[in-house]
Design an enzyme around this catalytic site. Structure first.
Site, PDB file in Angstrom:
ATOM      1  N   HIS A   1       5.734   6.656  71.125  1.00 24.16           N
ATOM      2  CA  HIS A   1       4.647   7.255  70.322  1.00 24.16           C
ATOM      3  C   HIS A   1       5.098   7.305  68.869  1.00 24.16           C
ATOM      4  CE1 HIS A   1       1.328  10.477  69.763  1.00 24.16           C
ATOM      5  NE2 HIS A   1       1.765  10.132  68.557  1.00 24.16           N
TER       6      HIS A   1
ATOM      7  N   HIS B   1       3.936   6.602  64.526  1.00 20.70           N
ATOM      8  CA  HIS B   1       3.000   6.277  63.437  1.00 20.70           C
ATOM      9  C   HIS B   1       3.757   5.484  62.380  1.00 20.70           C
ATOM     10  CE1 HIS B   1      -0.063   9.090  64.953  1.00 20.70           C
ATOM     11  NE2 HIS B   1       0.984   9.786  65.353  1.00 20.70           N
TER      12      HIS B   1
ATOM     13  N   LYS C   1      -5.997   4.794  72.825  1.00 23.56           N
ATOM     14  CA  LYS C   1      -5.694   6.185  72.500  1.00 23.56           C
ATOM     15  C   LYS C   1      -6.962   7.012  72.364  1.00 23.56           C
ATOM     16  CE  LYS C   1      -3.139   9.614  70.987  1.00 23.56           C
ATOM     17  NZ  LYS C   1      -1.986   9.730  70.107  1.00 23.56           N
TER      18      LYS C   1
ATOM     19  N   HIS D   1      -4.241  12.451  72.862  1.00 23.29           N
ATOM     20  CA  HIS D   1      -3.861  13.623  72.060  1.00 23.29           C
ATOM     21  C   HIS D   1      -4.551  14.788  72.756  1.00 23.29           C
ATOM     22  CE1 HIS D   1      -2.862  15.945  68.355  1.00 23.29           C
ATOM     23  NE2 HIS D   1      -3.788  16.712  68.901  1.00 23.29           N
TER      24      HIS D   1
ATOM     25  N   HIS E   1       2.965  13.843  73.358  1.00 23.41           N
ATOM     26  CA  HIS E   1       3.571  15.014  72.692  1.00 23.41           C
ATOM     27  C   HIS E   1       3.221  16.345  73.343  1.00 23.41           C
ATOM     28  CE1 HIS E   1      -0.317  15.021  70.698  1.00 23.41           C
ATOM     29  NE2 HIS E   1       0.004  14.228  69.713  1.00 23.41           N
TER      30      HIS E   1
ATOM     31  N   ASP F   1       6.516  10.689  67.869  1.00 22.90           N
ATOM     32  CA  ASP F   1       5.398  11.116  67.036  1.00 22.90           C
ATOM     33  C   ASP F   1       5.826  11.229  65.577  1.00 22.90           C
ATOM     34  OD1 ASP F   1       2.791  11.765  66.408  1.00 22.90           O
ATOM     35  OD2 ASP F   1       3.022  13.898  66.899  1.00 22.90           O
TER      36      ASP F   1
HETATM   37  N1  NCD Z   1       1.305  14.682  64.983  1.00 24.77           N
HETATM   38  C1  NCD Z   1       0.774  14.967  63.824  1.00 24.77           C
HETATM   39  O1  NCD Z   1       0.880  16.116  63.358  1.00 24.77           O
HETATM   40  N2  NCD Z   1       0.119  14.034  63.077  1.00 24.77           N
HETATM   41  C2  NCD Z   1      -0.159  12.683  63.478  1.00 24.77           C
HETATM   42  C3  NCD Z   1      -1.300  12.583  64.403  1.00 24.77           C
HETATM   43  C4  NCD Z   1      -1.011  13.019  65.835  1.00 24.77           C
HETATM   44  O2  NCD Z   1      -0.148  12.449  66.496  1.00 24.77           O
HETATM   45  O3  NCD Z   1      -1.653  13.947  66.307  1.00 24.77           O
HETATM   46  C5  NCD Z   1      -0.443  11.874  62.212  1.00 24.77           C
HETATM   47  O4  NCD Z   1      -0.979  10.766  62.318  1.00 24.77           O
HETATM   48  O5  NCD Z   1      -0.092  12.330  61.109  1.00 24.77           O
HETATM   49 ZN    ZN Z   2       1.031  11.028  66.900  1.00 20.90          ZN
HETATM   50 ZN    ZN Z   3      -1.427  13.480  68.353  1.00 23.85          ZN
END
Ligand code: NCD
Ligand code: ZN
Ligand code: ZN
Length: 347
Positions: free
Chosen positions: A16, A18, A102, A139, A177, A250
């Site tokens: 997971h 970003h 997702k 999520h 998460h 995450d």
């Molecule tokens: N985890 C977070 O607080 N933020 C994530 C989005 C997510 O995974 O919910 C993001 O894209 O910034």
């Molecule tokens: Zn995330």
């Molecule tokens: Zn998330």
């Protein structure tokens, strides 16, 4: 085991992540690729990745941003919306590069405004995913304004997740998460096609770390950090050796200005030291021997992918995290900025 000063692991994967786009992508992708062989890449860009063509183009941008000499395989995902045509699922699967889709409940988190407003809207898509055996990533928080932010995960389990699992008995689901003892218990009691990722920051910090002695915007994420008893349940799950729990950082980079603000956005950046941070947790729990399963085996097994063949080495040798990383004209403040981490990745 707790006295080890060095550990060697099958190279881990991040289930997971970003990576963003543009300058931020260029600033962060090397951190992940130094540690992980593969990562499930989240589709919540602006605009979101809602088609196979967009996912494949994004994959090319990720590969182009990789620092030379690093091998890394981005595993792409689609962002489910109220309007995604079910036919896109078979195309995604056939591409060979898309490994999941997702579900962001609309408004639940960063860049989720195009997310799903009613679960029924995506039932035909979920049926197509079940047929194609494309896992659903969730999520897991409800967004109803009346539900307290600390209860939103629990309510998602009761009102949404249980229903998805019952209505699609062949669908593989990753509860992303997880942050509560209730989520851990639900995953344990569920069928083997249900799994969960756990972040390093939810294993390391409870909400006190964010709120006692001053408010720390760099510890603000969603789902929000919970009380200590939940953190203990997460540590027990991650170090249990149970195959349904695996690593998903995450890591969610945002420019410093967007976090250090009167309305700071959610997301914690951990990619710069991800495996090192998990190693700290497993070390403190006396469970270093369980780290490889959690970090390098369980996720690959769940996704039906081969485990990695090469290895990484970590040494107990404290190092100081930089105050910030440059990201284009912005700064990116990582977890533990200016502080130390107990384990170091050998290169
Ligand atoms: N985890 C977070 O607080 N933020 C994530 C989005 C997510 O995974 O919910 C993001 O894209 O910034
Ligand atoms: Zn995330
Ligand atoms: Zn998330």
């Amino acid at each position: 085991m707790s006295a080890s000063s060095e550990i060697v692991l099958t190279r881990p994967d991040d289930w997971h992540l970003h990576l963003r786009d543009g300058d931020l992508l260029a600033a962060v992708v090397g951190h992940t690729a130094e540690r992980f062989a593969r990562a499930i890449v989240m589709p919540n860009l602006r605009p979101p990745i809602t088609s196979t063509a967009q996912a494949l183009a994004y994959r090319e941008r990720i590969l182009a941003a990789l620092p030379p000499g690093l091998a890394f395989e981005p595993l792409m995902t689609l962002y489910l919306t109220d309007r995604l045509p079910p036919s896109e699922i078979a195309a995604a699967k056939a591409s060979g590069h898309i490994f999941a889709a997702k579900l962001y409940p609309a408004g639940a988190t960063t860049n989720s405004e195009h997310g799903v407003t009613r679960l029924e809207n995506i039932y035909p898509v979920l049926a197509a995913m079940e047929r194609a055996d494309l896992p659903l990533l969730v999520h897991g928080e409800v967004t109803d304004p009346g539900v307290d932010i600390f209860d939103r995960e629990q309510r998602f389990i009761d009102e949404r997740l249980a229903r998805i699992l019952a209505d699609f008995p062949g669908l593989r689901v990753v509860f992303e998460h997880v942050t509560t003892a209730e989520a851990v218990a639900f995953v344990r009691e569920g069928p083997p096609r249900l799994a969960a990722t756990i972040t390093a920051h939810h294993l390391l910090y409870s909400r006190n770390a964010m709120l006692v002695g001053g408010i720390r915007p760099h510890l603000y994420c969603l789902p929000i950090l919970k009380r200590e008893r939940h953190r203990q349940a997460l540590i027990a799950a991650a170090t249990s050796g149970e195959p349904r729990f695996f690593l998903g950082t995450d890591s969610a980079p945002h420019p410093a200005g967007a976090k250090e603000s009167s309305c700071g956005c959610a997301g914690i950046y951990t990619a710069h030291a991800a495996i090192e941070l998990y190693t700290e947790v497993f070390d403190q729990a006396g469970a270093l021997d369980r780290l490889e399963g959690f970090a390098s085996h369980h996720g690959a097994d769940f996704y039906g992918l081969e485990r990695n063949r090469d290895r990484i080495r970590l040494r107990r040798a404290p190092w100081q995290v930089p105050d910030a990383f440059p990201a284009g004209t912005e700064r990116l403040v990582p977890l533990r900025a200016g502080e130390t981490i107990a384990w170091r990745l050998e290169r």
